[in-house]
Design an enzyme around this catalytic site. Structure first.
Site, PDB file in Angstrom:
ATOM      1  CB  SER A   1       4.792   4.976  -1.499  1.00 15.48           C
ATOM      2  OG  SER A   1       4.466   4.524  -3.164  1.00 15.48           O
TER       3      SER A   1
ATOM      4  CD  GLU B   1      -2.913  -0.621  -9.850  1.00 13.46           C
ATOM      5  OE1 GLU B   1      -2.203   0.204  -9.745  1.00 13.46           O
ATOM      6  OE2 GLU B   1      -2.652  -2.018 -10.143  1.00 13.46           O
ATOM      7  CG  ASN B   2      -3.122  -1.984  -4.896  1.00 13.01           C
ATOM      8  OD1 ASN B   2      -2.995  -1.826  -6.085  1.00 13.01           O
ATOM      9  ND2 ASN B   2      -2.226  -2.072  -3.939  1.00 13.01           N
TER      10      ASN B   2
ATOM     11  CD  GLN C   1      -1.444  -7.226  10.996  1.00 10.83           C
ATOM     12  OE1 GLN C   1      -0.638  -6.610  10.855  1.00 10.83           O
ATOM     13  NE2 GLN C   1      -2.311  -6.463  11.709  1.00 10.83           N
TER      14      GLN C   1
ATOM     15  CB  SER D   1       3.474  -8.025   2.480  1.00 15.35           C
ATOM     16  OG  SER D   1       4.075  -7.094   3.674  1.00 15.35           O
ATOM     17  N   PRO D   2       0.119  -8.494   0.991  1.00  8.38           N
ATOM     18  CG  PRO D   2      -1.787  -7.278   0.522  1.00  8.38           C
ATOM     19  CD  PRO D   2      -0.832  -7.468   1.362  1.00  8.38           C
TER      20      PRO D   2
ATOM     21  CE1 TYR E   1       4.545  -1.923  11.861  1.00  8.28           C
ATOM     22  CE2 TYR E   1       2.537  -0.869  11.095  1.00  8.28           C
ATOM     23  CZ  TYR E   1       3.317  -2.138  11.331  1.00  8.28           C
ATOM     24  OH  TYR E   1       2.799  -3.028  11.088  1.00  8.28           O
TER      25      TYR E   1
HETATM   26  P1  NDP Z   1       1.859  -4.521   0.177  1.00 13.69           P
HETATM   27  O1  NDP Z   1       2.278  -5.865  -0.154  1.00 13.69           O
HETATM   28  O2  NDP Z   1       0.599  -4.158   0.030  1.00 13.69           O
HETATM   29  O3  NDP Z   1       3.065  -3.435  -0.220  1.00 13.69           O
HETATM   30  C1  NDP Z   1       2.684  -2.175  -0.387  1.00 13.69           C
HETATM   31  C2  NDP Z   1       3.699  -1.467  -1.182  1.00 13.69           C
HETATM   32  O4  NDP Z   1       3.917  -2.111  -2.464  1.00 13.69           O
HETATM   33  C3  NDP Z   1       3.490  -0.162  -1.438  1.00 13.69           C
HETATM   34  O5  NDP Z   1       3.727   0.956  -0.162  1.00 13.69           O
HETATM   35  C4  NDP Z   1       3.910   0.224  -2.635  1.00 13.69           C
HETATM   36  O6  NDP Z   1       5.524   0.811  -2.397  1.00 13.69           O
HETATM   37  C5  NDP Z   1       3.873  -1.028  -3.563  1.00 13.69           C
HETATM   38  N1  NDP Z   1       2.678  -1.024  -4.200  1.00 13.69           N
HETATM   39  C6  NDP Z   1       1.514  -1.327  -3.714  1.00 13.69           C
HETATM   40  N2  NDP Z   1       0.375  -1.257  -4.671  1.00 13.69           N
HETATM   41  C7  NDP Z   1       1.277  -1.061  -5.849  1.00 13.69           C
HETATM   42  C8  NDP Z   1       0.643  -0.561  -7.090  1.00 13.69           C
HETATM   43  N3  NDP Z   1      -0.557  -0.977  -7.382  1.00 13.69           N
HETATM   44  N4  NDP Z   1       1.542  -0.502  -8.137  1.00 13.69           N
HETATM   45  C9  NDP Z   1       2.980  -0.207  -7.699  1.00 13.69           C
HETATM   46  N5  NDP Z   1       3.259  -0.484  -6.488  1.00 13.69           N
HETATM   47  C10 NDP Z   1       2.522  -0.819  -5.671  1.00 13.69           C
HETATM   48  O7  NDP Z   1       1.916  -4.366   1.889  1.00 13.69           O
HETATM   49  P2  NDP Z   1       2.795  -3.722   2.816  1.00 13.69           P
HETATM   50  O8  NDP Z   1       4.310  -4.741   3.045  1.00 13.69           O
HETATM   51  O9  NDP Z   1       2.828  -2.346   2.966  1.00 13.69           O
HETATM   52  O10 NDP Z   1       2.349  -3.937   4.345  1.00 13.69           O
HETATM   53  C11 NDP Z   1       0.969  -3.649   4.570  1.00 13.69           C
HETATM   54  C12 NDP Z   1       0.488  -3.473   6.011  1.00 13.69           C
HETATM   55  O11 NDP Z   1       0.616  -4.739   6.533  1.00 13.69           O
HETATM   56  C13 NDP Z   1       1.526  -2.654   6.729  1.00 13.69           C
HETATM   57  O12 NDP Z   1       1.246  -1.260   6.768  1.00 13.69           O
HETATM   58  C14 NDP Z   1       1.253  -2.984   8.197  1.00 13.69           C
HETATM   59  O13 NDP Z   1      -0.111  -2.388   8.499  1.00 13.69           O
HETATM   60  C15 NDP Z   1       1.043  -4.553   8.083  1.00 13.69           C
HETATM   61  N6  NDP Z   1       2.250  -5.334   8.410  1.00 13.69           N
HETATM   62  C16 NDP Z   1       2.211  -5.935   9.420  1.00 13.69           C
HETATM   63  C17 NDP Z   1       3.291  -6.706   9.930  1.00 13.69           C
HETATM   64  C18 NDP Z   1       3.253  -7.387  11.122  1.00 13.69           C
HETATM   65  O14 NDP Z   1       4.328  -8.018  11.671  1.00 13.69           O
HETATM   66  N7  NDP Z   1       2.018  -7.469  11.737  1.00 13.69           N
HETATM   67  C19 NDP Z   1       4.416  -6.664   8.952  1.00 13.69           C
HETATM   68  C20 NDP Z   1       4.466  -5.950   8.115  1.00 13.69           C
HETATM   69  C21 NDP Z   1       3.441  -5.171   7.579  1.00 13.69           C
HETATM   70  P3  NDP Z   1       6.215   1.560  -3.157  1.00 13.69           P
HETATM   71  O15 NDP Z   1       5.808   2.248  -3.873  1.00 13.69           O
HETATM   72  O16 NDP Z   1       7.183   2.103  -2.326  1.00 13.69           O
HETATM   73  O17 NDP Z   1       7.200   0.627  -4.362  1.00 13.69           O
END
Ligand code: NDP
Length: 318
Positions: A287, A294-295, A177, A206-207, A54
């Site tokens: 971010s 919230e989440n 994962q 990415s839930p 990362y």
């Molecule tokens: P999420 O689906 O939780 O997306 C997170 C992003 O969604 C935030 O950075 C933000 O982006 C937006 N967001 C989240 N909550 C809110 C909210 N309440 N209101 C508005 N926008 C919101 O998960 P990620 O895709 O970030 O993945 C999470 C983790 O999973 C990673 O950090 C990593 O540790 C792991 N991962 C693992 C992988 C693997 O191959 N093993 C691949 C990918 C991730 P913004 O504000 O920029 O719009």
């Protein structure tokens, strides 16, 4: 915050994990990254996930800095190995004994710890004998640098083979994962049933489908400023597959379901993955600290069969 056991082990992890892909060391300035980690700690999150790849190692450094001064015994720190982290030399990738041993030392240094709680094979390596990989993990467990071993995005057959070798070598493969959300359910068919049988949990990434399931992206409209879909450092490319009018329109159909339950759409999405009892933790990104606060309120939320059916109806075929 509620806690769940990770696989067939004694390790309990927070059912919401904070992860820093695409944010720390990249989209988000360090002050905001540290504020997100503080919000996670304040909300009761004890489990943190990163990877050496990362932001080309910077994400591990930022997380290490953000967790400095915390009681180590109160945290579960997870990282991963597989991808190259800099100029790509011929041995700087994959799951060879050499790359694993050299990678863990860099990760421990950047994270400011002498051990990680979970070390994960970020992908399956088709070039290296699986026996070599699992022996290298076994050695790290014996050295105390790694307490538990997991993998990421392995198929059911790969999990079965890795699990058997680990058992022969005297340790356990306890987690996988994969990507999992209302919009991405691939693991339900084979990975989850096999994992249940083997005592392997899912830590799902990415839930909220990278922000799509929060409902903030409207069909036919420009994405909000500062969101992942506008992040030119990589985020925009990663979220692109979900940014279709068909998906965004269907997702808007989840808004009344969340409202009826007194939840935000993000909370509904995180709660949804946690209804699967093979999921040990929902791995959220953020971010901004408010997103974490919230989440995390999804922890402990139960969704009944009627709600789950309404969700499936709203999403239809997407
Ligand atoms: P999420 O689906 O939780 O997306 C997170 C992003 O969604 C935030 O950075 C933000 O982006 C937006 N967001 C989240 N909550 C809110 C909210 N309440 N209101 C508005 N926008 C919101 O998960 P990620 O895709 O970030 O993945 C999470 C983790 O999973 C990673 O950090 C990593 O540790 C792991 N991962 C693992 C992988 C693997 O191959 N093993 C691949 C990918 C991730 P913004 O504000 O920029 O719009």
């Amino acid at each position: 915050m509620e806690f769940r056991y990770l696989g067939n082990s004694g390790l309990k992890i927070s059912e919401i994990t904070y992860g820093n892909w695409l944010t720390h060391g990249s989209q988000v300035e360090n002050d905001a990254a540290i504020a997100c980690v503080r919000a996670a700690l304040d909300a009761g999150i004890t489990t943190f996930d990163t990877a050496d790849v990362y932001a080309n190692t910077a994400a591990e450094s930022v997380l290490g800095e953000a967790l400095k001064g915390q009681r180590r015994e109160s945290l579960e720190i997870f990282t991963k190995v597989y991808f190259p982290t800099g100029p790509k030399g011929h041995n700087d990738t994959g799951l060879s004994r050499k790359h694993i041993h050299e990678s863990i030392n860099g990760s421990l240094q950047r994270l400011g710890t002498d051990h990680v709680d979970l070390y994960q094979a970020h992908r399956y390596d088709y070039e290296t004998p699986l026996e070599e990989t699992m022996q290298a993990f076994a050695d790290l467990v014996r050295q105390g640098k790694v307490l538990y071993v997991g993998v990421s995005e392995w198929t059911a057959d790969q999990l079965r083979a890795g699990h058997a070798l680990a058992k022969d070598l005297g340790f356990q493969l306890i987690s996988n994962q994969p990507q999992y959300s209302m919009l991405w359910r691939v693991i339900e068919e084979k990975v989850v049933p096999t994992s249940r049988e083997l005592g392997i949990s899912q830590i799902v990434w990415s839930p909220v489908a990278q922000g799509i399931l929060t409902g903030k992206y409207q069909p036919g409209q420009q994405p909000p400023a500062g969101s992942r879909a506008t992040d030119e450092k990589g985020g925009a490319d990663m979220i692109a597959d979900f940014m279709t009018d068909e998906t965004l329109t269907a997702v808007q159909g989840l808004a009344p379901i969340a409202a009826d339950l007194g939840l935000t759409m993000a909370q509904l999405a995180v709660a949804w993955v946690l209804q699967n009892d093979n999921v040990a933790s929902a791995l959220i990104g953020a971010s901004r600290p408010e997103q974490v606060s919230e989440n995390v309120k999804a922890s402990g939320v139960k969704l009944d069969a009627e709600v789950l059916a309404r969700i499936d109806d709203a999403l239809g075929a997407v």
